[in-house]
Design an enzyme around this catalytic site. Structure first.
Site, PDB file in Angstrom:
ATOM      1  N   GLU A 257       1.021  -9.818 -41.954  1.00 50.19           N
ATOM      2  CA  GLU A 257       0.643 -11.026 -41.463  1.00 50.19           C
ATOM      3  C   GLU A 257       0.930 -12.447 -40.888  1.00 50.19           C
ATOM      4  O   GLU A 257       1.368 -12.813 -42.907  1.00 50.19           O
ATOM      5  CB  GLU A 257      -0.454 -10.736 -41.731  1.00 50.19           C
ATOM      6  CG  GLU A 257      -1.523 -12.050 -41.071  1.00 50.19           C
ATOM      7  CD  GLU A 257      -3.592 -12.333 -41.109  1.00 50.19           C
ATOM      8  OE1 GLU A 257      -3.848 -13.247 -40.131  1.00 50.19           O
ATOM      9  OE2 GLU A 257      -3.488 -11.436 -41.718  1.00 50.19           O
ATOM     10  N   LYS A 274      -6.851  -8.905 -36.732  1.00 46.24           N
ATOM     11  CA  LYS A 274      -8.406  -8.540 -36.109  1.00 46.24           C
ATOM     12  C   LYS A 274      -8.658  -7.663 -36.029  1.00 46.24           C
ATOM     13  O   LYS A 274      -8.017  -7.566 -34.298  1.00 46.24           O
ATOM     14  CB  LYS A 274      -9.240  -9.340 -36.266  1.00 46.24           C
ATOM     15  CG  LYS A 274      -9.597 -10.465 -37.630  1.00 46.24           C
ATOM     16  CD  LYS A 274     -10.189 -10.143 -38.806  1.00 46.24           C
ATOM     17  CE  LYS A 274     -10.619 -10.744 -39.823  1.00 46.24           C
ATOM     18  NZ  LYS A 274     -10.660  -9.660 -41.221  1.00 46.24           N
TER      19      LYS A 274
END
Length: 459
Positions: A257, A274
């Site tokens: 990420e 997410k």
């Protein structure tokens, strides 16, 4: 007249391991690793060591530069002052780093920015922040398959000498026992129930709850990083290690990420993750899991909540009207998991710099929940121990205003002779406790398995 940075071509390597192995035991050695050739999407490796200065922030919030306490209590302002001391002339170049800061910013550095609380135990000995001012780097571009040494004339000869030296053998890395968690499934379930109460009461609409696992180890942590990298190649990986009071301290990050990317022209990008599913054992099963993720209203809602939070964070330092979302909830597949990833962009307002952006958005909303400050207070209440570097950030800020940082998830932290791993996930009103507990394990199972394989090997 100040010295100048020169860019010298080097022999290209498919991965950075051979180059970094020659530097691993130099002071301040750091690797920002694209995961090439195994990870999709990664482009640049950045390697360096022997920084001109080192900044640390201790647990009491005291900021030191080269061991000297600073009068300021603002770690970002002190780092900006340190960055402004980089006086080498840099050429025009599209390379991402021509000298500047490389380091990590702990999740718990957020306690210096917001009223988080003091409930969770402080059991790790690592600084809240450790960054170095580096005046050289070895950079690899895996898209162009080229490598360069970025350094002054004096530094260049020194670095080339280091790279030519034979690599000394080290003790094989080995776990000394199994990973044990701070929480069992029942303990996680009690905390899950508390999160649900807070959500129903209106305190938050998402809270990221994590759990920590720890194991003893001995041997060379660079070998451990190589085991992890082979098992879980990711485009925002990194390794840094330094001497601590109780032995070596280190960060071994296999993060998928990106947190914040800032270009010299002020263009900003963040890529929150997410929504997670494991990869399937067959192509059909893998496709089914990916389709299940993209069709999940819950996972999409989690992602959109964090996108809204990040739009607000970027809006604090970006030009009004410039913040936008060019990608929302798109599927990205990594070696061991599928994720939903969004992209939020903006343009820095006049007078704002990359470190202002980092301070405005720190820590990343994808690993706190929303609203951010209240979520961090609940996390401090419910998680037994502070997170330390986990869920913080790792990256660089270059003298021209280039910055790239990751969220340090899928990250092992070494302190003394113990290695720590965390797994977590965002909880919302319709989360299922069994599925969420399993997700915390799925995210780090491959890291644990890679390290467990060393447990019974002979040295």
């Amino acid at each position: 007249m100040s010295a100048s940075i020169h860019i010298t071509p080097l022999a290209y390597q498919q991965d950075p391991l051979a180059y970094f192995s020659a530097l691993r035991h130099r002071p301040g050695a750091v690797l920002l690793d694209s995961g090439s050739p195994l990870a999709p999407g990664g482009r640049y490796d950045i390697l360096s060591c022997d920084p001109r200065s080192v900044l640390t922030v201790d647990k009491q919030g005291v900021i030191r530069v080269d061991g000297i306490p600073q009068a300021s209590h603002n770690p970002f302002a002190v780092q900006q002052a340190l960055l402004d001391r980089h006086l080498l002339k840099v050429p025009e170049s599209s390379l991402p780093f021509l000298g500047g800061l490389i380091g990590y910013w702990s999740y718990d550095l957020g306690r210096m920015l917001e009223p988080v609380g003091e409930i969770a135990s402080d059991t790790l000995g690592l600084p809240l922040c450790r960054s170095g001012l580096y005046d050289w780097a070895l950079i690899q571009d895996h898209h162009e398959q080229r490598s360069w040494l970025v350094a002054s004339q004096a530094r260049r000869e020194q670095v080339l000498k280091w790279l030519r030296q034979p690599v000394s053998p080290t003790a094989a890395f080995q776990l000394g026992g199994a990973f044990t968690g701070e929480l069992d499934q029942a303990g996680y379930a009690r905390r899950f129930a508390a999160v649900q109460r807070y959500i129903r009461a209106g305190d938050c609409y998402q809270i990221n709850l994590t759990q920590r696992f720890s194991a003893p180890y001995h041997g060379d942590l660079w070998q451990a990083y190589q085991h992890l990298r082979q098992a879980t190649p990711t485009p925002f990986s990194g390794f840094m290690a330094w001497p601590g009071a109780q032995g070596e301290q280190a960060i071994l990050s296999l993060s998928p990420e990106r947190f914040l990317r800032c270009h010299a022209d002020g263009h900003v990008e963040t890529r929150p993750i997410k929504g997670t599913r494991p990869r399937g054992e067959t192509p059909a099963a893998d496709r089914r899991l990916a389709e299940e993720l993209t069709a999940s209203p819950k996972d999409r809602a989690e992602n959109v909540m964090i996108v809204d939070l990040l739009r607000n964070d970027l809006g604090r330092v970006c030009r009004p009207g410039s913040v936008r979302v060019p990608r929302l909830c798109q599927l990205e597949s990594f070696a061991n998991v599928h994720h939903l990833v969004s992209v939020v962009c903006g343009q820095l307002a006049q007078g704002q710099r990359p470190l202002d952006l980092l301070a405005a958005a720190f820590p990343g909303g994808s690993i706190t929940g929303a609203p951010k400050v209240r979520a961090m207070q609940v996390i401090d209440e419910l998680e037994p121990s502070r997170r330390g570097p986990y869920c913080g950030s790792l990256g660089y800020i270059d003298v021209r205003g280039e910055m790239d940082t990751s969220i340090t998830i899928r990250t092992a932290v070494a302190d003394g002779e113990r290695l720590h791993l965390w797994g977590g996930g965002g909880l919302v009103a319709d989360s299922n406790v069994t599925a969420e507990y399993q997700e915390t394990l799925d995210k780090i199972r491959h890291l644990m398995d890679a390290l467990k394989q060393t447990q019974h090997k002979k040295e």
